[in-house]
Design a protein around this motif. Structure first.
Motif, short mmCIF file in Angstrom:
data_model
loop_
_atom_site.label_atom_id
_atom_site.label_comp_id
_atom_site.label_asym_id
_atom_site.label_seq_id
_atom_site.Cartn_x
_atom_site.Cartn_y
_atom_site.Cartn_z
N MET A 95 0.84 -1.17 0.00
CA MET A 95 0.00 0.00 0.00
C MET A 95 0.89 1.24 0.00
O MET A 95 1.85 1.33 0.74
CB MET A 95 -0.89 -0.01 1.24
N ARG A 96 0.56 2.18 -0.80
CA ARG A 96 1.31 3.43 -0.87
C ARG A 96 0.44 4.56 -0.34
O ARG A 96 -0.71 4.70 -0.73
CB ARG A 96 1.71 3.70 -2.30
N GLU A 97 1.03 5.36 0.53
CA GLU A 97 0.28 6.47 1.10
C GLU A 97 0.63 7.75 0.35
O GLU A 97 1.79 8.05 0.12
CB GLU A 97 0.62 6.63 2.58
N THR A 98 -0.39 8.48 -0.03
CA THR A 98 -0.20 9.73 -0.73
C THR A 98 -0.95 10.81 0.03
O THR A 98 -2.08 10.59 0.45
CB THR A 98 -0.75 9.66 -2.17
N PHE A 99 -0.32 11.94 0.22
CA PHE A 99 -1.00 13.04 0.88
C PHE A 99 -0.44 14.35 0.37
O PHE A 99 0.66 14.41 -0.16
CB PHE A 99 -0.88 12.96 2.40
N LEU A 100 -1.22 15.41 0.52
CA LEU A 100 -0.80 16.74 0.15
C LEU A 100 -0.57 17.54 1.41
O LEU A 100 -1.35 17.47 2.34
CB LEU A 100 -1.87 17.44 -0.70
N ASN A 101 0.49 18.30 1.43
CA ASN A 101 0.78 19.14 2.58
C ASN A 101 0.94 20.57 2.09
O ASN A 101 1.94 20.91 1.47
CB ASN A 101 2.05 18.66 3.29
N PHE A 102 -0.06 21.39 2.34
CA PHE A 102 -0.02 22.78 1.91
C PHE A 102 0.60 23.69 2.96
O PHE A 102 0.84 24.85 2.73
CB PHE A 102 -1.43 23.28 1.56
N THR A 103 0.83 23.16 4.15
CA THR A 103 1.38 23.97 5.23
C THR A 103 2.89 23.94 5.15
O THR A 103 3.50 22.90 5.24
CB THR A 103 0.93 23.42 6.60
N LYS A 104 3.48 25.09 5.01
CA LYS A 104 4.94 25.18 4.95
C LYS A 104 5.53 25.75 6.22
O LYS A 104 6.72 25.69 6.43
CB LYS A 104 5.37 26.04 3.76
N ARG A 105 4.68 26.36 7.07
CA ARG A 105 5.18 26.91 8.32
C ARG A 105 4.02 27.00 9.30
O ARG A 105 2.86 26.95 8.94
CB ARG A 105 5.81 28.28 8.11
N LEU A 106 4.37 27.14 10.55
CA LEU A 106 3.36 27.30 11.60
C LEU A 106 2.86 28.74 11.62
O LEU A 106 3.59 29.66 11.27
CB LEU A 106 3.96 26.95 12.96
N HIS A 107 1.63 28.91 12.02
CA HIS A 107 1.04 30.24 12.15
C HIS A 107 0.69 30.45 13.61
O HIS A 107 0.06 29.60 14.22
CB HIS A 107 -0.22 30.37 11.29
N GLU A 108 1.08 31.57 14.15
CA GLU A 108 0.81 31.87 15.55
C GLU A 108 -0.18 33.01 15.63
O GLU A 108 -0.07 34.00 14.93
CB GLU A 108 2.11 32.29 16.25
N ARG A 109 -1.18 32.83 16.47
CA ARG A 109 -2.15 33.90 16.74
C ARG A 109 -2.30 34.00 18.24
O ARG A 109 -2.56 33.02 18.92
CB ARG A 109 -3.50 33.56 16.11
N ARG A 110 -2.13 35.19 18.76
CA ARG A 110 -2.26 35.42 20.20
C ARG A 110 -3.59 36.09 20.49
O ARG A 110 -3.96 37.05 19.83
CB ARG A 110 -1.12 36.28 20.71
N LEU A 111 -4.30 35.56 21.47
CA LEU A 111 -5.60 36.08 21.87
C LEU A 111 -5.63 36.27 23.38
O LEU A 111 -5.02 35.51 24.12
CB LEU A 111 -6.71 35.11 21.48
#
Length: 64
Positions: A1-17
């Protein structure tokens, strides 16, 4: 079985609340929480390593 996935995230995003609620006890004042969601990453990997580095560099009381 071969797993294929897409990863559009290249970095983390920080939001402070700042959250306020009249029913929170005074002991919760200043509580620092980190909420992490929808990473869709494997460990080890660059995004996972970035997250672990961020959590290690910030003083949080609770990580969710």
């Amino acid at each position: 079985m071969r797993e294929t996935f897409l990863n559009f995230t290249k970095r983390l995003h920080e939001r402070r609340l700042v959250l306020r609620h009249p029913e929170l006890p005074s002991e919760a004042d200043g509580l620092r929480m980190a909420f992490v969601a929808d990473l869709h990453v494997r460990k080890p990997g660059p995004i996972f390593d970035q997250l672990m580095g961020w959590l290690g560099a910030h003083e949080v009381d609770v990580a969710l």
